[in-house]
Design a protein around this motif. Structure first.
Motif, PDB file in Angstrom:
ATOM      1  N   THR A  75       0.805  -1.232   0.000  1.00  0.00           N
ATOM      2  CA  THR A  75       0.000   0.000   0.000  1.00  0.00           C
ATOM      3  C   THR A  75       0.834   1.276   0.000  1.00  0.00           C
ATOM      4  O   THR A  75       0.304   2.357   0.263  1.00  0.00           O
ATOM      5  CB  THR A  75      -1.025   0.040   1.157  1.00  0.00           C
ATOM      6  N   LEU A  76       2.108   1.186  -0.354  1.00  0.00           N
ATOM      7  CA  LEU A  76       2.932   2.384  -0.500  1.00  0.00           C
ATOM      8  C   LEU A  76       2.784   2.953  -1.910  1.00  0.00           C
ATOM      9  O   LEU A  76       2.718   2.188  -2.880  1.00  0.00           O
ATOM     10  CB  LEU A  76       4.401   2.067  -0.243  1.00  0.00           C
ATOM     11  N   PRO A  77       2.720   4.282  -2.065  1.00  0.00           N
ATOM     12  CA  PRO A  77       2.674   4.856  -3.409  1.00  0.00           C
ATOM     13  C   PRO A  77       3.960   4.543  -4.164  1.00  0.00           C
ATOM     14  O   PRO A  77       5.053   4.767  -3.648  1.00  0.00           O
ATOM     15  CB  PRO A  77       2.519   6.361  -3.153  1.00  0.00           C
ATOM     16  N   ALA A  78       3.839   4.000  -5.372  1.00  0.00           N
ATOM     17  CA  ALA A  78       5.014   3.582  -6.142  1.00  0.00           C
ATOM     18  C   ALA A  78       5.379   4.606  -7.210  1.00  0.00           C
ATOM     19  O   ALA A  78       6.501   5.122  -7.223  1.00  0.00           O
ATOM     20  CB  ALA A  78       4.765   2.216  -6.777  1.00  0.00           C
ATOM     21  N   THR A  79       4.443   4.895  -8.124  1.00  0.00           N
ATOM     22  CA  THR A  79       4.701   5.877  -9.177  1.00  0.00           C
ATOM     23  C   THR A  79       3.452   6.722  -9.398  1.00  0.00           C
ATOM     24  O   THR A  79       2.325   6.293  -9.122  1.00  0.00           O
ATOM     25  CB  THR A  79       5.080   5.200 -10.524  1.00  0.00           C
ATOM     26  N   LEU A  80       3.683   7.907  -9.932  1.00  0.00           N
ATOM     27  CA  LEU A  80       2.596   8.830 -10.242  1.00  0.00           C
ATOM     28  C   LEU A  80       2.867   9.490 -11.584  1.00  0.00           C
ATOM     29  O   LEU A  80       3.981   9.943 -11.846  1.00  0.00           O
ATOM     30  CB  LEU A  80       2.498   9.914  -9.154  1.00  0.00           C
ATOM     31  N   GLN A  81       1.843   9.511 -12.437  1.00  0.00           N
ATOM     32  CA  GLN A  81       1.857  10.353 -13.633  1.00  0.00           C
ATOM     33  C   GLN A  81       0.596  11.199 -13.578  1.00  0.00           C
ATOM     34  O   GLN A  81      -0.511  10.676 -13.551  1.00  0.00           O
ATOM     35  CB  GLN A  81       1.888   9.530 -14.912  1.00  0.00           C
ATOM     36  N   TYR A  82       0.766  12.518 -13.592  1.00  0.00           N
ATOM     37  CA  TYR A  82      -0.338  13.432 -13.290  1.00  0.00           C
ATOM     38  C   TYR A  82      -0.318  14.563 -14.307  1.00  0.00           C
ATOM     39  O   TYR A  82       0.576  15.398 -14.299  1.00  0.00           O
ATOM     40  CB  TYR A  82      -0.152  13.964 -11.867  1.00  0.00           C
ATOM     41  N   ASP A  83      -1.322  14.579 -15.185  1.00  0.00           N
ATOM     42  CA  ASP A  83      -1.432  15.642 -16.183  1.00  0.00           C
ATOM     43  C   ASP A  83      -2.403  16.706 -15.704  1.00  0.00           C
ATOM     44  O   ASP A  83      -3.553  16.398 -15.333  1.00  0.00           O
ATOM     45  CB  ASP A  83      -1.904  15.075 -17.524  1.00  0.00           C
ATOM     46  N   VAL A  84      -1.942  17.948 -15.703  1.00  0.00           N
ATOM     47  CA  VAL A  84      -2.761  19.110 -15.350  1.00  0.00           C
ATOM     48  C   VAL A  84      -3.031  19.870 -16.640  1.00  0.00           C
ATOM     49  O   VAL A  84      -2.147  20.545 -17.175  1.00  0.00           O
ATOM     50  CB  VAL A  84      -2.053  20.004 -14.318  1.00  0.00           C
ATOM     51  N   ALA A  85      -4.253  19.713 -17.178  1.00  0.00           N
ATOM     52  CA  ALA A  85      -4.616  20.377 -18.432  1.00  0.00           C
ATOM     53  C   ALA A  85      -5.214  21.743 -18.108  1.00  0.00           C
ATOM     54  O   ALA A  85      -6.423  21.900 -17.964  1.00  0.00           O
ATOM     55  CB  ALA A  85      -5.598  19.524 -19.218  1.00  0.00           C
ATOM     56  N   ASP A  86      -4.337  22.707 -17.962  1.00  0.00           N
ATOM     57  CA  ASP A  86      -4.712  24.090 -17.679  1.00  0.00           C
ATOM     58  C   ASP A  86      -4.131  24.939 -18.814  1.00  0.00           C
ATOM     59  O   ASP A  86      -2.902  24.982 -18.972  1.00  0.00           O
ATOM     60  CB  ASP A  86      -4.137  24.530 -16.331  1.00  0.00           C
ATOM     61  N   PRO A  87      -4.974  25.596 -19.633  1.00  0.00           N
ATOM     62  CA  PRO A  87      -4.433  26.347 -20.773  1.00  0.00           C
ATOM     63  C   PRO A  87      -3.469  27.453 -20.383  1.00  0.00           C
ATOM     64  O   PRO A  87      -2.644  27.870 -21.193  1.00  0.00           O
ATOM     65  CB  PRO A  87      -5.696  26.909 -21.449  1.00  0.00           C
ATOM     66  N   ARG A  88      -3.533  27.895 -19.137  1.00  0.00           N
ATOM     67  CA  ARG A  88      -2.592  28.929 -18.687  1.00  0.00           C
ATOM     68  C   ARG A  88      -1.195  28.360 -18.481  1.00  0.00           C
ATOM     69  O   ARG A  88      -0.191  29.033 -18.743  1.00  0.00           O
ATOM     70  CB  ARG A  88      -3.093  29.563 -17.391  1.00  0.00           C
ATOM     71  N   GLU A  89      -1.123  27.117 -18.015  1.00  0.00           N
ATOM     72  CA  GLU A  89       0.180  26.478 -17.787  1.00  0.00           C
ATOM     73  C   GLU A  89      -0.018  24.970 -17.652  1.00  0.00           C
ATOM     74  O   GLU A  89      -0.111  24.448 -16.540  1.00  0.00           O
ATOM     75  CB  GLU A  89       0.862  27.024 -16.531  1.00  0.00           C
ATOM     76  N   PRO A  90      -0.095  24.255 -18.774  1.00  0.00           N
ATOM     77  CA  PRO A  90      -0.198  22.792 -18.685  1.00  0.00           C
ATOM     78  C   PRO A  90       1.074  22.197 -18.082  1.00  0.00           C
ATOM     79  O   PRO A  90       2.184  22.651 -18.376  1.00  0.00           O
ATOM     80  CB  PRO A  90      -0.391  22.361 -20.131  1.00  0.00           C
ATOM     81  N   VAL A  91       0.880  21.197 -17.231  1.00  0.00           N
ATOM     82  CA  VAL A  91       2.003  20.609 -16.499  1.00  0.00           C
ATOM     83  C   VAL A  91       1.815  19.101 -16.452  1.00  0.00           C
ATOM     84  O   VAL A  91       0.687  18.602 -16.351  1.00  0.00           O
ATOM     85  CB  VAL A  91       2.080  21.160 -15.056  1.00  0.00           C
ATOM     86  N   ARG A  92       2.909  18.363 -16.548  1.00  0.00           N
ATOM     87  CA  ARG A  92       2.921  16.944 -16.215  1.00  0.00           C
ATOM     88  C   ARG A  92       3.745  16.770 -14.939  1.00  0.00           C
ATOM     89  O   ARG A  92       4.889  17.246 -14.855  1.00  0.00           O
ATOM     90  CB  ARG A  92       3.493  16.097 -17.341  1.00  0.00           C
TER      91      ARG A  92
END
Length: 221
Positions: A75-92
């Motif tokens: 139950t430990l967090p292993a990996t994360l991929q997180y896309d933030v679709a914000d037209p002002r500043e998209p971030v992965r």
């Protein structure tokens, strides 16, 4: 881990999928869809994968948050991929658990930065605006309060919280009275978060009183 939730976690994939309707007071502000599966992770071991997408479209610009979190068998967090679709500043946002550290990388159009968080004290990955992630905190709950280390990658912060199983209690879901399993997550920026799970261990509702926010699970079909 609570035995009821452990039994859910040991089922074959997919474990759960559904949607939340998110309201502030009575105003609808977002909808979240998620899918929880069990199987082989990217690093080759076995665990759980939660993929979520939540769309905030009440105001402009429209913002969509789409994390994919892998959690290992312990139950430990292993990996994360997180896309933030914000037209002002998209971030992965990329995250990975290492030896005692959870490393977070922000990849934007023109910049990249990284930060390491100590991962002791039973870490969980949470987000103020993605509610399906709270199921992993619920899995850690017991009748006595237990300490968790909440890593909030998008907010670049680490918080100490307490999680506790309050047992079966009355509440409402989509405006109807019902009884659900009540878990509290206390501490951090949100002060207290109420999690409500059904007898199968599925997350049905999230309440954050300090923000007057409720995420109710939408009935299937």
């Amino acid at each position: 881990m609570n035995p009821c939730f452990l039994a859910l976690a040991l089922l074959q994939a997919p474990l759960d999928e559904g949607s939340f309707l998110v309201r502030e007071d009575t105003l609808e502000v977002a909808r979240e869809s998620f899918r929880l599966t069990h199987g082989r992770l990217a690093r080759g071991d076995t665990g759980w994968t939660l993929a979520s997408a939540i769309r905030y479209d009440r105001a402009r610009p429209v913002v969509v948050l789409s994390p994919i979190l892998e959690v290992s068998a312990d139950t430990l967090p292993a990996t994360l991929q997180y896309d933030v679709a914000d037209p002002r500043e998209p971030v992965r946002i990329l995250g990975e658990l290492g030896r005692g550290r959870f490393t977070v990388r922000f990849v934007a159009r023109t910049t990249e930065r990284a930060r390491e968080f100590p991962a002791g004290g039973r870490p969980v990955v949470l987000d103020d605006s993605v509610f399906a992630l709270y199921v992993f905190a619920a899995w850690r709950a017991a009748a006595t309060p237990g300490a968790l280390t909440a890593i909030v990658p998008r907010g670049l912060r680490r918080e100490s919280v307490q999680v506790q199983d309050q047992g079966l209690e009355s509440t409402t879901l989509n405006g109807h009275a019902t009884s659900l399993h009540h878990i509290t997550v206390t501490g951090g920026a949100n002060a207290v978060v109420h999690l409500w799970l059904d007898p199968a261990g599925r997350l049905m509702k999230v309440e954050i009183p300090s923000r007057r926010l409720t995420a109710d699970r939408v009935p299937a079909g």
